[in-house]
Design a protein around this motif. Structure first.
Motif, PDB file in Angstrom:
ATOM      1  N   LEU A 257       0.808  -1.344  -0.062  1.00  0.00           N
ATOM      2  CA  LEU A 257      -0.039  -0.026   0.088  1.00  0.00           C
ATOM      3  C   LEU A 257       0.853   1.123   0.017  1.00  0.00           C
ATOM      4  O   LEU A 257       0.459   2.289  -0.594  1.00  0.00           O
ATOM      5  N   GLU A 258       1.955   1.171   0.769  1.00  0.00           N
ATOM      6  CA  GLU A 258       2.781   2.433   0.738  1.00  0.00           C
ATOM      7  C   GLU A 258       3.278   2.578  -0.544  1.00  0.00           C
ATOM      8  O   GLU A 258       3.531   3.682  -1.153  1.00  0.00           O
ATOM      9  N   ILE A 259       3.893   1.716  -1.304  1.00  0.00           N
ATOM     10  CA  ILE A 259       4.225   1.523  -2.618  1.00  0.00           C
ATOM     11  C   ILE A 259       2.986   2.282  -3.622  1.00  0.00           C
ATOM     12  O   ILE A 259       3.208   3.076  -4.478  1.00  0.00           O
ATOM     13  N   LEU A 260       1.962   1.685  -3.369  1.00  0.00           N
ATOM     14  CA  LEU A 260       0.821   1.895  -4.443  1.00  0.00           C
ATOM     15  C   LEU A 260       0.302   3.251  -4.179  1.00  0.00           C
ATOM     16  O   LEU A 260       0.021   4.017  -5.182  1.00  0.00           O
ATOM     17  N   SER A 261       0.428   4.012  -2.952  1.00  0.00           N
ATOM     18  CA  SER A 261       0.279   5.383  -2.577  1.00  0.00           C
ATOM     19  C   SER A 261       1.050   6.356  -3.560  1.00  0.00           C
ATOM     20  O   SER A 261       0.635   7.668  -3.615  1.00  0.00           O
ATOM     21  N   GLU A 262       2.047   5.883  -4.379  1.00  0.00           N
ATOM     22  CA  GLU A 262       2.637   6.766  -4.952  1.00  0.00           C
ATOM     23  C   GLU A 262       2.049   7.023  -6.637  1.00  0.00           C
ATOM     24  O   GLU A 262       2.429   7.731  -7.158  1.00  0.00           O
ATOM     25  N   TYR A 263       1.230   6.195  -6.941  1.00  0.00           N
ATOM     26  CA  TYR A 263       0.670   6.353  -8.119  1.00  0.00           C
ATOM     27  C   TYR A 263      -0.883   6.836  -8.261  1.00  0.00           C
ATOM     28  O   TYR A 263      -1.626   6.281  -7.646  1.00  0.00           O
ATOM     29  N   ARG A 264      -1.312   7.661  -9.346  1.00  0.00           N
ATOM     30  CA  ARG A 264      -2.309   8.088  -9.383  1.00  0.00           C
ATOM     31  C   ARG A 264      -2.763   7.353 -10.829  1.00  0.00           C
ATOM     32  O   ARG A 264      -4.203   7.004 -10.668  1.00  0.00           O
ATOM     33  N   GLU A 265      -1.989   6.904 -11.881  1.00  0.00           N
ATOM     34  CA  GLU A 265      -2.632   6.138 -12.751  1.00  0.00           C
ATOM     35  C   GLU A 265      -2.814   4.712 -12.411  1.00  0.00           C
ATOM     36  O   GLU A 265      -2.217   4.452 -11.490  1.00  0.00           O
ATOM     37  N   ILE A 279       6.441  -3.857 -10.268  1.00  0.00           N
ATOM     38  CA  ILE A 279       5.435  -2.840 -10.216  1.00  0.00           C
ATOM     39  C   ILE A 279       5.085  -2.312 -11.676  1.00  0.00           C
ATOM     40  O   ILE A 279       6.197  -2.230 -12.606  1.00  0.00           O
ATOM     41  N   GLY A 280       4.156  -2.125 -11.931  1.00  0.00           N
ATOM     42  CA  GLY A 280       3.603  -1.815 -13.388  1.00  0.00           C
ATOM     43  C   GLY A 280       2.748  -0.680 -13.412  1.00  0.00           C
ATOM     44  O   GLY A 280       1.587  -0.584 -12.453  1.00  0.00           O
ATOM     45  N   VAL A 281       2.798   0.363 -14.152  1.00  0.00           N
ATOM     46  CA  VAL A 281       2.020   1.148 -14.553  1.00  0.00           C
ATOM     47  C   VAL A 281       1.332   1.205 -15.737  1.00  0.00           C
ATOM     48  O   VAL A 281       2.231   1.179 -16.962  1.00  0.00           O
ATOM     49  N   ALA A 282      -0.079   1.360 -16.102  1.00  0.00           N
ATOM     50  CA  ALA A 282      -0.314   1.357 -17.694  1.00  0.00           C
ATOM     51  C   ALA A 282      -1.612   2.074 -17.673  1.00  0.00           C
ATOM     52  O   ALA A 282      -2.057   2.683 -16.736  1.00  0.00           O
ATOM     53  N   ALA A 283      -2.325   1.845 -18.902  1.00  0.00           N
ATOM     54  CA  ALA A 283      -3.610   2.371 -19.186  1.00  0.00           C
ATOM     55  C   ALA A 283      -4.798   1.889 -18.586  1.00  0.00           C
ATOM     56  O   ALA A 283      -5.812   2.488 -18.286  1.00  0.00           O
ATOM     57  N   GLY A 302       3.601 -16.566  -4.193  1.00  0.00           N
ATOM     58  CA  GLY A 302       3.494 -16.501  -2.846  1.00  0.00           C
ATOM     59  C   GLY A 302       3.665 -15.237  -2.280  1.00  0.00           C
ATOM     60  O   GLY A 302       3.463 -15.101  -0.907  1.00  0.00           O
ATOM     61  N   GLY A 303       3.644 -14.084  -3.075  1.00  0.00           N
ATOM     62  CA  GLY A 303       3.662 -12.853  -2.977  1.00  0.00           C
ATOM     63  C   GLY A 303       2.197 -12.065  -2.644  1.00  0.00           C
ATOM     64  O   GLY A 303       0.876 -12.831  -2.167  1.00  0.00           O
ATOM     65  N   ILE A 304       2.228 -10.837  -2.532  1.00  0.00           N
ATOM     66  CA  ILE A 304       1.008 -10.066  -2.336  1.00  0.00           C
ATOM     67  C   ILE A 304       0.870  -9.315  -3.513  1.00  0.00           C
ATOM     68  O   ILE A 304       1.875  -8.401  -3.841  1.00  0.00           O
ATOM     69  N   VAL A 305      -0.363  -9.029  -4.109  1.00  0.00           N
ATOM     70  CA  VAL A 305      -0.685  -8.036  -5.241  1.00  0.00           C
ATOM     71  C   VAL A 305      -1.625  -7.239  -4.847  1.00  0.00           C
ATOM     72  O   VAL A 305      -2.665  -7.108  -4.101  1.00  0.00           O
ATOM     73  N   ALA A 306      -1.163  -5.809  -5.084  1.00  0.00           N
ATOM     74  CA  ALA A 306      -2.270  -4.605  -4.667  1.00  0.00           C
ATOM     75  C   ALA A 306      -2.237  -3.836  -6.139  1.00  0.00           C
ATOM     76  O   ALA A 306      -1.534  -3.520  -6.690  1.00  0.00           O
ATOM     77  N   CYS A 307      -3.584  -3.490  -6.349  1.00  0.00           N
ATOM     78  CA  CYS A 307      -3.914  -2.805  -7.412  1.00  0.00           C
ATOM     79  C   CYS A 307      -4.715  -1.500  -6.994  1.00  0.00           C
ATOM     80  O   CYS A 307      -5.632  -1.601  -6.084  1.00  0.00           O
ATOM     81  N   ASN A 308      -4.682  -0.350  -7.824  1.00  0.00           N
ATOM     82  CA  ASN A 308      -5.459   0.917  -7.270  1.00  0.00           C
ATOM     83  C   ASN A 308      -6.560   0.868  -8.324  1.00  0.00           C
ATOM     84  O   ASN A 308      -7.192   2.077  -8.243  1.00  0.00           O
ATOM     85  N   ARG A 309      -6.967   0.080  -8.995  1.00  0.00           N
ATOM     86  CA  ARG A 309      -8.185  -0.029  -9.615  1.00  0.00           C
ATOM     87  C   ARG A 309      -8.963  -1.159  -9.434  1.00  0.00           C
ATOM     88  O   ARG A 309      -8.331  -2.203  -9.028  1.00  0.00           O
ATOM     89  N   GLU A 310     -10.253  -1.167  -9.813  1.00  0.00           N
ATOM     90  CA  GLU A 310     -11.116  -2.436  -9.551  1.00  0.00           C
ATOM     91  C   GLU A 310     -10.455  -3.613 -10.474  1.00  0.00           C
ATOM     92  O   GLU A 310     -10.254  -3.422 -11.414  1.00  0.00           O
ATOM     93  N   ILE A 311     -10.457  -4.714  -9.794  1.00  0.00           N
ATOM     94  CA  ILE A 311     -10.085  -6.152 -10.447  1.00  0.00           C
ATOM     95  C   ILE A 311     -11.431  -6.592 -11.327  1.00  0.00           C
ATOM     96  O   ILE A 311     -12.418  -6.774 -10.693  1.00  0.00           O
ATOM     97  N   GLU A 312     -11.014  -6.805 -12.542  1.00  0.00           N
ATOM     98  CA  GLU A 312     -12.393  -7.213 -13.525  1.00  0.00           C
ATOM     99  C   GLU A 312     -11.780  -8.484 -13.778  1.00  0.00           C
ATOM    100  O   GLU A 312     -10.760  -9.343 -13.434  1.00  0.00           O
ATOM    101  N   ALA A 313     -12.574  -9.301 -14.910  1.00  0.00           N
ATOM    102  CA  ALA A 313     -12.533 -10.437 -15.030  1.00  0.00           C
ATOM    103  C   ALA A 313     -11.097 -11.135 -15.647  1.00  0.00           C
ATOM    104  O   ALA A 313     -10.499 -12.085 -15.262  1.00  0.00           O
ATOM    105  N   ALA A 314     -10.820 -10.117 -16.470  1.00  0.00           N
ATOM    106  CA  ALA A 314      -9.519 -10.421 -17.456  1.00  0.00           C
ATOM    107  C   ALA A 314      -8.087 -10.565 -16.324  1.00  0.00           C
ATOM    108  O   ALA A 314      -7.507 -11.495 -16.368  1.00  0.00           O
ATOM    109  N   THR A 315      -8.257  -9.755 -15.461  1.00  0.00           N
ATOM    110  CA  THR A 315      -6.988  -9.578 -14.432  1.00  0.00           C
ATOM    111  C   THR A 315      -7.199 -10.940 -13.707  1.00  0.00           C
ATOM    112  O   THR A 315      -6.241 -11.423 -13.097  1.00  0.00           O
ATOM    113  N   ALA A 316      -8.545 -10.795 -13.088  1.00  0.00           N
ATOM    114  CA  ALA A 316      -8.849 -11.944 -12.147  1.00  0.00           C
ATOM    115  C   ALA A 316      -8.374 -13.335 -12.547  1.00  0.00           C
ATOM    116  O   ALA A 316      -7.791 -14.200 -12.211  1.00  0.00           O
TER     117      ALA A 316
END
Length: 510
Positions: A257-265, A279-283, A302-316
């Motif tokens: 979450l601390e890393i994710l707070s760096e990004y608005r996109e 870390i990936g930033v995209a459209a 075995g890690g943790i994934v955090a996204c700053n946008r809603e997870i939809e079917a393709a990503t799931a």
């Protein structure tokens, strides 16, 4: 002599049933203000505290229980002949049970648009005084501050089992409660005065949950939360699926979450052992996840994934193909949720991704003390970068350098990050020398190192890291500068046409 109970509560949850129980046990009820009205409206006989003190409630309720007839009845030691004599001489009647909770300072603090005057008026004085008097004299007085204890206290009173040990436990809870209350007030006023590091530093946290164990099974642990925080925090997350979070889960999730707070996109962060492995930033979130995954498809296991946008079917669908401990996002579509919940052990957390970007204090305990510092919220605009080499970075390289510089801030020192087109392609963390971190990042990147940029959290003490980067195909470097041998690294860059910029700011993370 008939026993007495004094009741004065802001939170009136279950107070009627508890009061009725005390009356059934033969207690005379004394009460104040709104509590008195609530009790009497329920048809329960109760005396106003003014009848006991002989003084009316005054000053907008600021003064009503601060009187010897109240505090003498609470503090008088029944075992002391002198105390008993003084109580008799001054017509002070003992009070046996005290039920008090306080003005809602915390709740007021969490509201928006509250004035300073409102905050001050929600500082309770009489309540804490009664609680402390009663808790100090727990040998003779039963004091209850938490509505959750009403049922058990009544049961113990009925069974005549409210012994000294139980009263001591209730007293300890009172002092924890008043300490928490005072800490919130002290922190509020300290913030208002602008003091960052006053002569004493008091913090308070509330238990969120007990944990099965700490970093290892032989260590006990619990998770405590900031009672007034509204920023991105796991304590505010709604768990939609999976077993309880572990100590290590919470540590890694917080890092994400601390890393994710760096990004608005749209951004995705994969974390392992509190370091970003991708870390990936995209459209959109799908492309951002794909970049984070491709950055290190091995370590994400075995890690943790955090996204700053809603997870939809393709990503799931992509997430369901790999093993991750936790997925954190501001939401999941119904289709995505149905897909991910097929995996029994994955933990799905829904959390609003909002941050005000303001500085806050980070606390690190050391034996016998605590270190306190502002969080590393340092940023640098591209206009503030100093080009140190003959070749200036291109616009694309500048964008990549700024991306890598954001990422390296969150990697344990010594830290090296290779990045390209809004994607980390190599991360070297926590080595005892900088070239060691660089070699890990370069090896991880492989062919992707060609045309990438390199970020270093601190200066290069010698040119070996730059030499390794050049050999791997890195085209631009960002670092703080400040080494006695800076020129050696600059010379290597100039020799090979690599651009280097200085930030004048380092990002150590221990």
């Amino acid at each position: 002599m008939r026993k007495r109970a004094l009741i004065s509560v802001s939170n009136k949850e279950d107070i009627i049933d508890f009061t009725k129980g005390l009356v059934e046990l033969g207690y005379e009820i004394i009460s104040t203000g709104g509590t008195l009205r609530t009790i009497q409206d329920a048809g329960i006989s109760a005396r106003a505290v003014e009848e006991i003190t002989g003084f009316p409630e005054m000053m907008d309720g600021r003064v009503k229980t601060l009187h010897p007839s109240v505090h003498g009845g609470l503090l008088g030691k029944r075992s002391s002949r002198i105390h008993r004599k003084q109580m008799e001489e001054n017509k002070i009647v003992p009070i046996d049970v005290v039920v008090v909770n306080l003005y809602p300072f915390q709740e007021t603090l969490q509201k928006t648009g509250v004035t300073h005057e409102e905050m001050i008026e929600n500082i309770d004085i009489g309540g804490p005084a009664m609680l402390r008097s009663s808790a100090k004299n727990y040998h003779d007085v039963t004091v209850v501050v938490d509505p959750q204890d009403y049922e058990q206290v009544l049961m113990d009173l009925r069974m005549d089992q409210l012994d000294l040990e139980k009263r001591r436990s209730l007293a300890a809870k009172v002092f924890r409660h008043t300490a928490n209350y005072d800490a919130l007030i002290a922190n509020y006023l300290t913030t208002e005065t602008g003091e960052d590091f006053p002569e004493t530093y008091t913090v308070t946290y509330e238990k969120a949950q007990d944990l099965r164990y700490g970093e290892n099974p032989h260590q006990q642990a619990a998770f405590f939360k900031d009672p007034v925080s509204t920023s991105m925090s796991l304590a505010l997350a709604e768990q939609l699926h999976g077993k309880e979070l572990s100590y290590n889960n919470i540590q890694d999730g917080n890092a994400a979450l601390e890393i994710l707070s760096e990004y608005r996109e749209p951004a995705t962060v994969a974390v392992k052992h509190m370091n970003p492995c991708g870390i990936g930033v995209a459209a959109d979130v799908y492309q951002a996840f794909q970049k984070a995954y491709d950055g290190d498809p091995v370590s994400i296991f075995g890690g943790i994934v955090a996204c700053n946008r809603e997870i939809e079917a393709a990503t799931a669908e992509k997430l369901s193909e790999i093993f991750v401990e936790i997925v954190i996002a501001p939401g999941f579509t119904n289709e995505a949720l149905a897909m991910l919940t097929r995996k029994k052990n994955i933990r799905l957390l829904k959390l609003e991704m909002k941050t005000d970007g303001s500085a806050y204090h980070k606390l690190t305990t050391v034996k016998g003390g605590v270190l306190i510092q502002q969080n590393d919220h340092g940023e640098i605009a591209k206009e503030a970068l100093t080009v140190m080499t003959e070749r200036k970075p291109s616009e694309q390289e500048l964008a990549d350098l700024q991306f890598a510089w954001k990422a390296v801030k969150h990697v344990k020192s010594n830290a090296i990050v290779l990045g390209k087109e809004n994607q980390t392609v190599g991360v070297g963390a926590g080595q005892m020398n900088r070239i060691g971190s660089a070699m890990i990042a370069i090896e991880q990147a492989g062919e992707k190192a060609q045309g990438s940029v390199l970020a270093s959290d601190a200066f290069f003490p010698m040119p070996d890291t730059v030499e390794a980067a050049v050999q791997a195909g890195v085209t631009a470097i960002i670092q703080p500068g400040g080494s006695k041998r800076d020129q050696d690294s600059i010379d290597v860059c100039n020799e090979h046409g690599v651009a280097m910029v200085y930030t004048g700011m380092r990002h150590f993370k221990h």
